[in-house]
Design a protein around this motif. Structure first.
Motif, PDB file in Angstrom:
ATOM      1  N   GLY A 101       0.783  -1.236   0.000  1.00  0.00           N
ATOM      2  CA  GLY A 101       0.000   0.000   0.000  1.00  0.00           C
ATOM      3  C   GLY A 101       0.811   1.280   0.000  1.00  0.00           C
ATOM      4  O   GLY A 101       0.280   2.338   0.337  1.00  0.00           O
ATOM      5  N   THR A 102       2.087   1.212  -0.371  1.00  0.00           N
ATOM      6  CA  THR A 102       2.926   2.415  -0.315  1.00  0.00           C
ATOM      7  C   THR A 102       3.093   3.098  -1.667  1.00  0.00           C
ATOM      8  O   THR A 102       3.758   4.128  -1.758  1.00  0.00           O
ATOM      9  N   SER A 103       2.506   2.534  -2.724  1.00  0.00           N
ATOM     10  CA  SER A 103       2.582   3.184  -4.041  1.00  0.00           C
ATOM     11  C   SER A 103       1.495   2.606  -4.941  1.00  0.00           C
ATOM     12  O   SER A 103       0.823   1.627  -4.592  1.00  0.00           O
ATOM     13  N   GLY A 104       1.326   3.212  -6.106  1.00  0.00           N
ATOM     14  CA  GLY A 104       0.428   2.692  -7.122  1.00  0.00           C
ATOM     15  C   GLY A 104      -1.005   2.495  -6.665  1.00  0.00           C
ATOM     16  O   GLY A 104      -1.584   3.309  -5.943  1.00  0.00           O
ATOM     17  N   ILE A 105      -1.581   1.377  -7.068  1.00  0.00           N
ATOM     18  CA  ILE A 105      -2.980   1.080  -6.776  1.00  0.00           C
ATOM     19  C   ILE A 105      -3.215   0.944  -5.277  1.00  0.00           C
ATOM     20  O   ILE A 105      -4.235   1.403  -4.748  1.00  0.00           O
TER      21      ILE A 105
END
Length: 465
Positions: A207-211
């Motif tokens: 959950g630290t980038s992108g989707i």
């Protein structure tokens, strides 16, 4: 004023068609084409150019059929040796009425549209036939046929132009124009307005980038307390601090760490998003000898879910969303590369893992019957992972990729909607969809059982470590 002028002009051209059509039908045909092209540039209908062209082709094809059948059935005599192209050309002209003149009918029910088409078609053909001097062998049968055809044509044509009926099916079947940004823009027109609200804790792996990050921010906007995981502690701390999220370092390949993480996690989750992914350039395994992508994205996520459930840290009725990929549609499930992969291909392996996830959804539904567990795929999304892992694909498609927010939309909706969602189902752009496009990807019950047994065997190693 411009619209009034347009109506008068179209009506005038209609009179020219029926009076001079038989004599100058080639000019009439070209004139109709010119008018609908001019209509596109002058009045700018609210649809894509390709959709507009498809609508013109549909209208003309319908005309050829409607005008050809009564000729073959000897219901009418068009008083000319050749096919009445001038009559069918008026269907092309009719395209110019859509997008402004007919807008007020766009939300009418089908039976009203049919009635309008029935009456309007009969009236137009009757008056046009009078002006053109047509002869009829059976007026009752001819106009009955015209009424039925025009009622159906007007109803269907309104749905094609305003709702994308048939056209959307064609675009979705193309895959490209479904998974890209234009696909999301089309699909979101069918999204219903809902008052979404989040209460409680939600966890997103990767959950630290992108989707994953877009999903976290979306949930937070609706009031959720959001936890995110990732491998990189420095990056996780920076992202969580900047966005007021709670970060935990977690490597999904490290099953020992997963067990420890779940035991130390405090509280009860209302939602869990199994999202973490990646494509190592070269073949590698975790400590149990399982290929890296499978160890993290399939077995690691399954272990995480199972541990949370066994330790009573998932609320009854909690929603679990397993994020897959559209790439799995091309892949048949291969269980022979879990440990060894002599011809390792990161993209093919990724697709195979995603196929495994989707295949296992039905088993998860039965194993965790007190939860709502679904899969989804986000389409083609512009993420750091995509840019790094599939550079060639990114360069070709970068102008039409979805944003991370658009990719995460269905995840957030699945977690928060009050509408019924089918546990064990697979979703795309807020709709339940098939997990197969091609027969060769269908998974036999024997192979499904083999995956189930293999999963239990492998996971038992992680649980007993």
């Amino acid at each position: 004023m411009a619209l009034l002028f347009k109506i008068l002009f179209l009506q005038l051209f209609w009179f020219i068609c029926v009076i001079y059509g038989p004599e100058f039908q080639n000019l009439i045909f070209l004139g109709s084409i010119f008018i609908v092209i001019a209509n596109w540039f002058l009045f700018k209908p609210n649809l894509t150019k390709s959709h507009y062209i498809f609508f013109i082709v549909f209208s003309f094809a319908s005309a050829l059929f409607i005008d050809w059948v009564p000729l073959k059935l000897n219901l009418v005599d068009y008083n000319q040796d050749s096919f009445p192209l001038w009559l069918s050309s008026m269907y092309i002209l009719f395209v110019a009425y859509y997008g402004d003149i007919f807008n007020k009918f766009s939300k009418w029910k089908s039976h009203f549209l049919f009635a309008i088409g029935f009456v309007g078609g009969c009236a137009a053909y009757y008056s046009g036939g009078k002006l053109a001097g047509l002869s009829y062998y059976s007026k009752t049968e001819y106009f009955g046929y015209i009424g039925l055809c025009w009622g159906t044509f007007f109803w269907v044509s309104m749905r094609i132009f305003y709702d994308g009926f048939i056209w959307n099916k064609i675009l979705d079947a193309s895959i490209v124009y479904s998974f890209d940004k234009t696909g999301f823009d089309r699909h979101k027109k069918t999204f219903q307005n809902e008052a979404l609200e989040a209460q409680g804790k939600y966890l997103i792996t990767g959950g630290t980038s992108g989707i994953g990050l877009a999903c976290a921010l979306g949930l937070k906007k609706y009031g959720a307390e959001v936890f995110v995981t990732g491998r990189n502690k420095q990056k996780g701390d920076e992202v969580s601090s900047a966005n007021n999220l709670l970060f935990f370092q977690l490597d999904m390949e490290d099953w020992d760490h997963i067990n420890y993480f779940v035991k130390s996690f405090e509280g009860e989750l209302k939602g869990l998003v199994l999202n973490a992914g990646g494509m190592p350039e070269n073949f590698q395994t975790n400590k149990y000898g399982v290929e890296s992508q499978m160890a993290s994205q399939f077995f690691g996520h399954y272990l995480l879910l199972k541990e949370f459930h066994q330790q009573g840290k998932l609320a009854k009725g909690a929603r679990v969303v397993w994020v897959s990929s559209g790439g799995m549609y091309l892949k048949n499930l291969d269980l022979n590369v879990i440990f060894l992969n002599d011809k390792y291909d990161k993209v093919a392996t990724y697709a195979n893992v995603k196929r495994m996830q989707v295949t296992y959804l039905k088993d998860l539904k039965h194993e965790f019957s007190d939860l709502d567990i679904v899969g989804m795929h986000p389409g083609w999304v512009d993420t750091p992972g995509l840019r790094e892992a599939i550079t060639d694909f990114f360069e070709k498609m970068k102008n039409v990729l979805r944003s991370p927010h658009e990719g995460a939309d269905t995840i957030v909706w699945l977690l928060l909607t009050k509408k019924y969602i089918r546990s064990g189902g697979f979703y795309f752009d807020r709709k339940l969809v098939s997990t197969h496009y091609f027969p060769h990807t269908l998974v036999s019950e024997f192979k499904r059982k083999k995956l189930r047994v293999k999963t239990k065997e492998i996971i038992s190693q992680g649980e007993n470590s």
